[in-house]
Design an enzyme around this catalytic site. Structure first.
Site: not given
Ligand code: GLA
Length: 633
Positions: A193, A280
């Site tokens: 990430d 997301d």
């Molecule tokens: C980010 C990523 C998600 C997930 C969260 C975990 O938002 O885009 O897919 O992995 O972190 O905190």
């Protein structure tokens, strides 16, 4: 600072023009004879499996994880390809000091307790491997992770201890952590990430309160010029190199998670196996469309070994739950067509038989895993109905007819959409119903419905393939974009956690002006010399495309400067190289000139390179057309 210093920027631009001899900057348009998109790691087809995040957030533990792993096997989904079991955010306790070794939260992962008082996830990965599964782990490219940066202060399973102990991301620990995760613990996949380099500037309240050290921000999610693109690429590149060194056999997957920021569209394909294209996903139809759109026009940026990732499946929740099987089927069909990783995001203990059956939809999985690796191409586009076409390794076509709207409608599918001709046999891949049509057929579509069809017919190009039918073998190594701009065509679905607070979403994902299939780089109709074309590659001047050739004998195209040009690039010369040798070239062509045929003998050539070299360097290069570009037998 994203931008190059002015002097080197001008040097690079100067080298796009004919006769570039500048000693300082290498000529970015010179042929290399080498396919430059990523081939490291193990992702010849899109990875499939399960990930804990959509189901559990950071409240992941061994019981929940192993329950879904067991169900993957018992339900038969693992045998259908869903093999990665990925732990997302929330597995760690802290980074031990002073040796910096990562410790697991054994309260949630009891099998990680070791006899010497340390921790190890090796027993967990051993169990997954013994079940025929693969294991994925999660980290961050910065010092801190997404839950730490964006989760509430009461988010579950936040790392504990001193400021240094809470630094669980890879920053400053790449070699150590990759060796731990891949050599000692034997993981097969890592998702990296980017939150730690995005949200922890000196003004962040948690930084001010002394909870975390400031870092950057290197990524400004809302602003490309304020993002240090080169630095983001360098950081992720170091992880890719560490993985290649740790696993020289290449048995790993690197998942880049920068949500389309930092212009990752243009370089993620050179480094990672999968690369997130958007924020997301949430379990709403509108956000699914948002994520879909960030991938839909990027077919040329995905290949075997480097796939676009519009995020994990949300089948099983919200507007994709058991009461929304039409939406759930659309979600899976579209992800399959776009060669997205198929990562289940639900607690499989809650799955209904219908949901298991949907996830195991063999015909959709087969499209996703087709070895040609051609991401579906948008053959018809509107806010309501879209038609996606994917060319499979055996030359047959898969078509998705998507009704994005809330009302019933229909789609008229033509033979031209699929680049087929004559009588076309159809199979509905969900119902199994067969039929045929000549010319066109009209298909009713319920609200949010996607009809997935297999088409078998004669190819419009009888003795070969258009490049637009084989995007998985075409790589825009240099796509001509000088100043990355956000793509304005992405659906702006209401963000559930924001509601209508603030001003709404702004265009944010770099990609506007990138290389495109059957349209110009800005989505316009391909047209040169007043002639409209329905197939070809649209790209900016100052570009170099790499094309893999698996046994074709001849390359043909009709080339020209797109009529949409302002004339910034001056005359453009089109050059065709085979394994680094010049095979054919056009005269310098100005905007308005009729399309010019180019042909080259490519027998025995493995890599063809297509260069559009402008006379003038420009920050706003003109679009050019590789019209009807094709490989012939
Ligand atoms: C980010 C990523 C998600 C997930 C969260 C975990 O938002 O885009 O897919 O992995 O972190 O905190």
């Amino acid at each position: 600072m994203t931008k190059l210093p002015l002097a080197s920027f001008l040097a690079v631009l100067a080298c796009l023009t004919p006769g570039c001899h500048a000693a300082a900057a290498p000529d970015p348009l010179a042929p290399t004879g080498r396919w430059s998109a990523n081939t490291r790691g193990q992702a010849a087809t899109p990875p499939m499996g399960w990930n804990s995040w959509n189901a559990f957030g950071a409240a992941v533990d061994e019981t929940k994880l192993m329950a879904s792993a067991r169900l993957l096997v018992d339900s038969g989904l693992a045998a259908k390809g869903y093999r990665y079991v990925d732990i997302d955010d929330g597995w760690w306790l802290k980074r031990r000091m002073p040796d910096g070794r990562m410790l697991v939260r054994t309260a949630n992962f009891p099998s990680a307790t070791t006899a010497d008082g340390g921790t190890s996830l090796r027993p967990l990965t051993d169990r997954l491997h013994a079940m025929g599964l693969k294991a994925g782990i999660y980290s961050d490219i910065g010092r801190n992770t997404c839950s730490q940066v964006f989760g509430g202060v009461d988010a579950p399973n936040l790392p504990e201890g001193t400021q240094a102990e809470r630094e669980t991301g890879l920053y400053g620990h790449v070699e150590q952590d990759i060796a731990l995760y891949f050599r000692e613990w034997n993981f097969d996949l890592i998702k990296v990430d980017g939150c730690g380099i995005r949200g922890l500037g000196p003004d962040n309240p948690r930084v001010k309160a002394g909870l975390y050290r400031p870092l950057g921000p290197v990524i400004d999610f809302d602003d490309l010029p304020r993002t240090d693109i080169a630095e983001v690429r360098r950081l992720y590149g170091a992880v890719a190199d560490a993985l290649a060194r740790t696993r020289p056999a290449g048995d790993y997957v690197l998942s880049l998670c920068m949500w389309g920021s930092a212009d990752v569209r243009s370089w993620g394909k050179d480094i990672g196996n999968i690369s997130r294209t958007s924020e997301d996903i949430s379990p709403t139809w509108a956000r699914m469309l948002h994520n879909l759109d960030t991938t839909a026009r990027r077919a040329l940026y995905a290949h075997p070994g480097s796939w676009n990732d519009p995020d994990m499946l949300f089948i099983g929740k919200g507007e994709f739950d058991a009461a929304h099987m039409v939406e759930a089927r659309s979600h899976l069909a579209l992800w399959a067509m776009l060669n997205a990783p198929l990562l289940i995001g639900m607690d499989l203990r809650q799955a209904t038989p219908d949901q298991i059956a949907l996830l195991g939809w063999a015909q959709a999985i087969a499209l996703n895993q087709d070895r040609a690796g051609n991401q579906a191409v948008l053959a018809y586009d509107s806010a309501e109905v879209q038609i996606y076409v994917k060319t499979l390794a055996d030359g047959t076509k898969a078509v998705a007819l998507l009704n994005r709207s809330d009302a019933p409608t229909h789609a008229t599918l033509t033979a031209e959409h699929a680049k087929l001709t004559g009588t076309i046999a159809t199979t509905d891949l969900w119902t199994g119903k067969t039929g045929s049509f000549t010319g066109e057929t009209t298909v009713p579509l319920g609200p949010h419905e996607t009809v997935l069809l297999k088409l078998v017919g004669r190819h419009r190009l009888a003795n070969g393939l258009y490049l637009s039918e084989m995007p998985g073998s075409v790589n825009p190594a240099i796509d001509g974009v000088v100043q990355p701009q956000p793509d304005p065509l992405v659906h702006r679905g209401l963000l559930p956690w924001n509601d209508t607070r603030g001003g709404g979403e702004h265009p944010r994902y770099g990609g506007w002006g990138g290389a495109a299939v059957d349209t110009g780089p800005y989505g316009q109709q391909l047209q040169a010399g007043h002639e409209k074309l329905d197939t070809g590659i649209g790209i900016l001047a100052g570009s170099r495309l790499e094309v893999r050739n698996a046994g074709h004998a001849r390359f043909i195209a009709r080339v020209g400067v797109d009529d949409a040009a302002w004339g910034n690039s001056g005359a453009v010369t089109f050059l065709v190289y085979g394994d680094g040798r010049l095979l054919a070239q056009s005269a310098p062509l100005h905007a308005g000139h009729a399309l010019v045929p180019l042909a080259a003998d490519v027998r025995g050539v493995h890599l063809i390179e297509l260069v559009a070299r402008p006379e003038n360097a420009s920050v706003a290069p003109d679009p050019v057309v590789w019209g009807e570009a094709a490989l012939l037998n």
